[in-house]
Design a protein around this motif. Structure first.
Motif, PDB file in Angstrom:
ATOM      1  N   ASP A   1     -21.474  29.413  38.584  1.00  0.00           N
ATOM      2  CA  ASP A   1     -20.298  30.915  39.106  1.00  0.00           C
ATOM      3  C   ASP A   1     -19.212  29.921  38.798  1.00  0.00           C
ATOM      4  O   ASP A   1     -18.073  30.498  37.777  1.00  0.00           O
ATOM      5  N   SER A   2     -19.062  28.832  40.066  1.00  0.00           N
ATOM      6  CA  SER A   2     -17.387  29.012  40.738  1.00  0.00           C
ATOM      7  C   SER A   2     -17.459  28.013  39.002  1.00  0.00           C
ATOM      8  O   SER A   2     -15.697  27.899  39.070  1.00  0.00           O
ATOM      9  N   ILE A   3     -17.869  27.280  38.784  1.00  0.00           N
ATOM     10  CA  ILE A   3     -17.571  26.283  37.516  1.00  0.00           C
ATOM     11  C   ILE A   3     -17.189  27.126  36.419  1.00  0.00           C
ATOM     12  O   ILE A   3     -16.190  26.396  35.814  1.00  0.00           O
ATOM     13  N   VAL A   4     -17.825  27.958  36.325  1.00  0.00           N
ATOM     14  CA  VAL A   4     -18.102  28.849  34.450  1.00  0.00           C
ATOM     15  C   VAL A   4     -16.411  29.315  35.571  1.00  0.00           C
ATOM     16  O   VAL A   4     -15.965  29.482  33.843  1.00  0.00           O
ATOM     17  N   ALA A   5     -16.259  30.124  36.215  1.00  0.00           N
ATOM     18  CA  ALA A   5     -15.170  31.534  36.093  1.00  0.00           C
ATOM     19  C   ALA A   5     -13.953  30.133  36.794  1.00  0.00           C
ATOM     20  O   ALA A   5     -12.805  30.179  35.960  1.00  0.00           O
TER      21      ALA A   5
ATOM     22  N   ARG B   1      -8.887  28.636  32.929  1.00  0.00           N
ATOM     23  CA  ARG B   1      -8.435  27.121  32.723  1.00  0.00           C
ATOM     24  C   ARG B   1      -7.936  27.362  31.088  1.00  0.00           C
ATOM     25  O   ARG B   1      -7.185  26.528  30.510  1.00  0.00           O
ATOM     26  N   ALA B   2      -9.865  27.336  29.947  1.00  0.00           N
ATOM     27  CA  ALA B   2      -9.610  27.792  28.959  1.00  0.00           C
ATOM     28  C   ALA B   2      -8.375  28.636  28.461  1.00  0.00           C
ATOM     29  O   ALA B   2      -7.814  28.544  27.624  1.00  0.00           O
ATOM     30  N   ALA B   3      -7.941  29.291  29.371  1.00  0.00           N
ATOM     31  CA  ALA B   3      -7.254  30.654  28.688  1.00  0.00           C
ATOM     32  C   ALA B   3      -5.841  30.478  29.278  1.00  0.00           C
ATOM     33  O   ALA B   3      -5.272  30.617  28.855  1.00  0.00           O
ATOM     34  N   ILE B   4      -5.616  29.889  30.324  1.00  0.00           N
ATOM     35  CA  ILE B   4      -4.304  29.430  30.497  1.00  0.00           C
ATOM     36  C   ILE B   4      -3.521  27.839  29.331  1.00  0.00           C
ATOM     37  O   ILE B   4      -2.910  27.973  29.347  1.00  0.00           O
ATOM     38  N   ARG B   5      -5.166  27.302  29.124  1.00  0.00           N
ATOM     39  CA  ARG B   5      -4.266  25.643  28.852  1.00  0.00           C
ATOM     40  C   ARG B   5      -4.277  27.192  26.654  1.00  0.00           C
ATOM     41  O   ARG B   5      -4.049  25.494  26.031  1.00  0.00           O
ATOM     42  N   SER B   6      -4.710  27.152  26.834  1.00  0.00           N
ATOM     43  CA  SER B   6      -5.124  27.542  24.821  1.00  0.00           C
ATOM     44  C   SER B   6      -3.641  27.809  24.462  1.00  0.00           C
ATOM     45  O   SER B   6      -2.652  27.993  25.108  1.00  0.00           O
ATOM     46  N   ARG B   7      -3.911  27.694  22.959  1.00  0.00           N
ATOM     47  CA  ARG B   7      -2.321  28.377  22.616  1.00  0.00           C
ATOM     48  C   ARG B   7      -1.798  29.455  22.784  1.00  0.00           C
ATOM     49  O   ARG B   7      -0.692  29.681  22.461  1.00  0.00           O
ATOM     50  N   SER B   8      -2.478  30.341  23.025  1.00  0.00           N
ATOM     51  CA  SER B   8      -1.980  31.495  23.877  1.00  0.00           C
ATOM     52  C   SER B   8      -1.314  32.314  25.302  1.00  0.00           C
ATOM     53  O   SER B   8      -0.948  32.677  25.243  1.00  0.00           O
ATOM     54  N   ALA B   9      -0.748  30.182  25.551  1.00  0.00           N
ATOM     55  CA  ALA B   9      -0.751  30.265  27.032  1.00  0.00           C
ATOM     56  C   ALA B   9       0.827  30.612  27.051  1.00  0.00           C
ATOM     57  O   ALA B   9       1.386  29.892  27.701  1.00  0.00           O
ATOM     58  N   GLY B  10       1.702  31.980  26.010  1.00  0.00           N
ATOM     59  CA  GLY B  10       2.689  32.141  25.824  1.00  0.00           C
ATOM     60  C   GLY B  10       4.427  30.534  25.872  1.00  0.00           C
ATOM     61  O   GLY B  10       4.394  31.345  26.109  1.00  0.00           O
TER      62      GLY B  10
END
Length: 171
Positions: free
Chosen positions: A151-155, A160-169
């Motif tokens: 669970d923790s690894i998936v979370a 991390r993928a959300a923040i590191r994506s192109r959408s990171a602002g």
């Protein structure tokens, strides 16, 4: 950043929040410390302050540890689920509405859409990972602590993928 990139980020933060309630917000807060997203005009700008980011990170770490104990209430119980959904909505709304200070137009609509995406993906992931964890422990006899680590690894990887994506602002 495109509209779909923003939604993707809101959904990923929501998924992480459904698994561990503070993980998505911890990654968002830590990223906001670096100005991505720039929350200077956000009602939640407080999460970009160093002392608040540290508190959120500590809460996320404590939750990761506590999650391994079977005596805690289920993430799908009404109170924990409601809390997760609120946190997922906040993370999703902020991450979608404040990616770029150069384009403040339409921010309220983006915030509402991001909040809806964050909240709904939080609810779905809470139930999905709860079911997966139950399957691992009951059907395949995986120890509760090992399932908790999964669970923790998936979370963490999802946030991390959300923040590191192109959408990171970054624009």
């Amino acid at each position: 950043m495109t509209h779909l990139d923003g939604l993707r980020r809101s959904v990923l933060l929501g998924i992480a929040t459904g698994i561990h309630s503070m993980t998505g917000m911890a990654f968002l807060s830590w990223s906001a410390l670096q100005g991505r997203p720039d929350l200077a005009q956000s009602p939640l700008r407080v999460i970009s302050k160093p002392e608040v980011a540290i508190l959120i990170l500590l809460a996320a770490c404590a939750e990761v540890v506590a999650d391994k104990f079977p005596f805690l209430p289920s993430r799908t119980a009404p109170a924990p689920l409601a809390g997760r959904i609120v946190i997922g909505a906040l993370a999703g709304g902020v991450s979608h509405a404040y990616p770029n200070v150069d384009r403040p137009d339409g921010r309220r609509g983006r915030a509402l859409l991001g909040a809806a995406a964050g909240a709904s993906s939080t609810a779905v992931s809470a139930f999905a990972l709860h079911s997966l964890r139950k399957l691992l422990t009951e059907r395949f006899s995986v120890p509760q602590a090992v399932a908790g680590v999964v669970d923790s690894i998936v979370a963490i990887l999802t946030a991390r993928a959300a923040i590191r994506s192109r959408s990171a602002g970054r624009g």
